[in-house]
Enzyme design. Structure first.
Site, short mmCIF file in Angstrom:
data_model
loop_
_atom_site.label_atom_id
_atom_site.label_comp_id
_atom_site.label_asym_id
_atom_site.label_seq_id
_atom_site.Cartn_x
_atom_site.Cartn_y
_atom_site.Cartn_z
N HIS A 43 -43.25 5.11 26.28
CA HIS A 43 -43.28 5.51 24.87
C HIS A 43 -43.81 6.93 24.68
O HIS A 43 -43.75 7.43 23.56
CB HIS A 43 -44.12 4.51 24.07
CG HIS A 43 -43.37 3.27 23.71
ND1 HIS A 43 -42.56 3.16 22.60
CD2 HIS A 43 -43.27 2.08 24.37
CE1 HIS A 43 -42.02 1.96 22.56
NE2 HIS A 43 -42.44 1.28 23.62
N HIS A 93 -47.59 3.03 35.03
CA HIS A 93 -47.13 2.34 33.82
C HIS A 93 -46.06 1.31 34.15
O HIS A 93 -46.21 0.13 33.86
CB HIS A 93 -46.60 3.32 32.79
CG HIS A 93 -46.09 2.61 31.56
ND1 HIS A 93 -46.93 1.99 30.66
CD2 HIS A 93 -44.82 2.37 31.11
CE1 HIS A 93 -46.22 1.41 29.71
NE2 HIS A 93 -44.94 1.62 29.96
N HIS A 114 -46.56 -2.00 30.94
CA HIS A 114 -45.18 -1.88 30.42
C HIS A 114 -44.63 -3.14 29.77
O HIS A 114 -43.88 -3.05 28.80
CB HIS A 114 -44.24 -1.42 31.56
CG HIS A 114 -42.84 -1.15 31.11
ND1 HIS A 114 -42.56 -0.23 30.11
CD2 HIS A 114 -41.64 -1.65 31.51
CE1 HIS A 114 -41.25 -0.18 29.94
NE2 HIS A 114 -40.68 -1.04 30.76
#
Length: 624
Positions: A291, A343, A439
């Site tokens: 993001h 992530h 994630h």
């Protein structure tokens, strides 16, 4: 206070007490005059009652508190009315009238606060900023704490250019306070200039960090690993204040990315974490999530959040500054030589064994997928706004573990799916014992078995000979509106090896009930600009701009309009009651002040008269 002679007989002192007790209106007197009057009253009372003990300041203070209880009680009643009302849709003149009413009530209550410390919390909870719009009320019908720090608004950059612990505490408390208010007022709390300086300071530090940062942890310390936060600022604050503690010399923090989007306070989350990074660059490490890319922030709410909080004039400037910061975020950490955090996950090999990839050269892609090495990982260019498909960088941000063996393309269009055999290979090749990635939240694991559905905030996805792989998700009750009933989690790594994680739960903190920004309408944004901002490349992002999202906007606006009209009608009578109750405080103000001055003057003149010979015992008392 100057010495003041009080001369007279017992009857005269009784007269003085009667004047103060029955005729004087104490509300409009200054604190100095109030102290003087109450000291006079106590001394006079001591003479009348034959008191021999010396009168002290404490006696006057006690008298003050008891004497103004009645006035303060009325003022509190006014404030209580205000707590039950919704001022959001009042017109300008009526709004200003309410502001004046609350100012008078708060001023009266504050008179008692000087002597009664128990009222400190009440005042901090109920005071409102005078002169600002009445949208500064809480959603939900109660007033947020207005602490003494808010007297410094708007926030300013430290004069010496150095962030301190006190500055971060002020930043957090200010964001907590402002989160309950109209988001369009955010620019008045956090100026664009301060946002730019903070982002620049943090970006400068992170730009110098490697793609994979190696943490050499002190043996007397612990490491806190945090998963996705996704704009849930109040839960981040709860993590610091009520759970893991704040960063310190003996407490490291590693954040696995996804700070913005989805939730309504992505900017607050980002800025607080950047401030910690600037203050403690070798104790706080911020990694990049999927993001923290341009496409995702355009589609999932962060761009819209900035448009609301900074308006058309400055939102593009702040957005570009955030993208600049996202490009600098590292991609992974290795903690104490044995724990790998990132992530998304593992990544593909991008170069042939005989060819090294360097800047400007075209990378050779293998015909078949194979697992990449940390040596390749160290050379990837992470300084991109968005990630290309089928690339090592997209793998790091988007890949997911699978129970099936092997390495294959992810159905999400970005990243890979990798099995336990790949985890074993990566751990063994790099002499690691543990992988903690993030994630995936409960929405991504819908239908999975209880051990992997992420409702507890984490899951063990792979358990191999060389070590383990966990997925960690920190945002509770995700997403912010109509979310899962999940708890978040964070991992604690302790010495000596730091490779045996302790997962602790994070429950949802109290937060305003507001819709996420993907269902907002931005009145101050041009329609063309808003449409362009939602251009997207991934299938998942296209869902966010589908007809369902548009329908959700329309229904939200319709419900909101009906609710507002109903609230206006319901509150009309309460407004009248409020005005009637407080009219006592606004009526004949000038005349009351003049009468007070005359009373005080008469009192002081009486105290200096010459002693009268009435055949009764006379007294001379000195007031300090």
């Amino acid at each position: 206070m100057d010495l003041l002679p009080l001369i007279g007989d017992v009857d005269e002192f009784k007269e003085i007490m009667g004047i103060i007790n029955k005729e004087m209106d104490l509300v409009s007197l200054s604190d100095e005059n109030l102290r003087r009057v109450f000291m006079i009253f106590e001394i006079a009372g001591g003479v009348v009652n034959g008191r021999t003990k010396q009168v002290t300041e404490a006696d006057a203070e006690q008298l003050w508190c008891s004497s103004v209880d009645g006035v303060v009680a009325v003022a509190k009643q006014v404030i209580d009315y205000a707590c039950e009302m919704n001022f959001q849709d009042l017109d300008g003149p009526l709004k200003q009238a309410v502001v004046e009413i609350l100012r008078s009530a708060c001023n009266i209550v504050s008179k008692q606060r000087v002597f009664d410390s128990s009222l400190q919390g009440l005042l901090e909870e109920l005071q409102v900023e005078v002169g600002s719009t009445m949208r500064e009320r809480l959603v939900g019908g109660k007033l947020e704490n207005l602490t003494k720090e808010q007297d410094t608004l708007p926030l300013s950059w430290p004069r010496n250019g150095r962030i301190s612990l006190e500055w971060i505490q002020l930043l957090i408390s200010t964001f907590k306070w402002s989160s309950w208010k109209d988001p369009k007022e955010f620019r008045n709390v956090m100026p664009v200039t301060v946002v730019k300086k903070l982002i620049s300071a943090a970006s400068k530090i992170m730009r110098e960090e490697r793609n994979c940062v190696k943490l050499r942890v002190r043996e007397d310390s612990e490491v806190i690993v945090v998963g996705d936060i996704l704009g849930q600022f109040h839960d981040l604050v709860a993590l610091f204040e009520e759970n893991a503690g704040f960063p310190s010399d003996h407490r490291y923090f590693v954040f696995n990315g996804n700070y913005v989007d989805k939730g309504s306070w992505g900017l607050e989350v980002l800025l607080v974490l950047l401030a910690w990074k600037v203050l403690m660059p070798h104790r706080v490490y911020l990694l990049r999530g999927n993001h923290e890319t341009k496409n995702c922030t355009l589609a999932y709410g962060f761009w819209a959040e900035l448009c609301t909080k900074f308006g058309k004039k400055d939102c593009k400037l702040v957005f570009d500054k955030c993208l600049e910061c996202f490009r600098t975020l590292p991609l992974a950490t290795i903690i104490a030589q044995g724990v790998y955090t990132t992530h998304g996950g593992l990544f593909r090999r991008t170069c042939s064994a005989s060819t090294q990839c360097s800047t400007g050269e075209k990378r050779q892609k293998l015909d078949t997928l194979s697992l990449g090495s940390l040596r390749e990982f160290a050379k990837v260019n992470r300084f991109l706004e968005d990630v290309p498909e089928n690339d090592l960088l997209s793998d790091v941000l988007w890949s997911d573990p699978s129970s099936e063996a092997g390495l294959r393309e992810n159905t999400k269009k970005f990243g890979l799916l990798w099995g336990p055999d790949c985890t074993e290979e990566f751990l063994k090749e790099n002499h690691l014992k543990l992988i903690i990635r993030s994630h995936e939240g409960p929405d991504a694991r819908t239908g999975a078995d209880d051990a992997r559905n992420m409702l507890n905030g984490y899951s063990k996805d792979h358990d191999t000979v060389s070590g383990e792989l966990y997925t960690l998700f920190t945002a509770p009750n995700y997403p912010q509106v109509d979310g899962f009933d999940n708890v978040g989690a964070y991992a604690v790594l302790k010495p000596p090896l730091f490779d045996s994680p302790l997962f602790l739960q994070l429950k949802a903190a109290e937060k305003p009930e507001v819709p996420p920004y993907d269902v907002f309408i931005y009145e101050d944004m041009d329609s063309d600009e808003g449409e362009d901002s939602r251009l997207t490349d991934s299938d998942e992002e296209q869902d966010m701009v589908s007809r369902d999202a548009v329908g959700k906007k329309d229904s939200t606006l319709m419900v909101t309009k009906v609710e507002l009209n109903k609230k206006i009608q319901d509150q009309a009578e309460k407004i009248k009651q409020l005005e009637s109750t407080v009219e006592l405080f606004l009526k004949d103000r000038d005349d009351r002040s003049r009468r007070m001055e005359e009373m005080l003057s008469t009192l002081l003149q009486q105290s200096s008269r010459k002693k009268r010979g009435r055949g009764k015992e006379n007294f001379t008392v000195w007031l300090a």
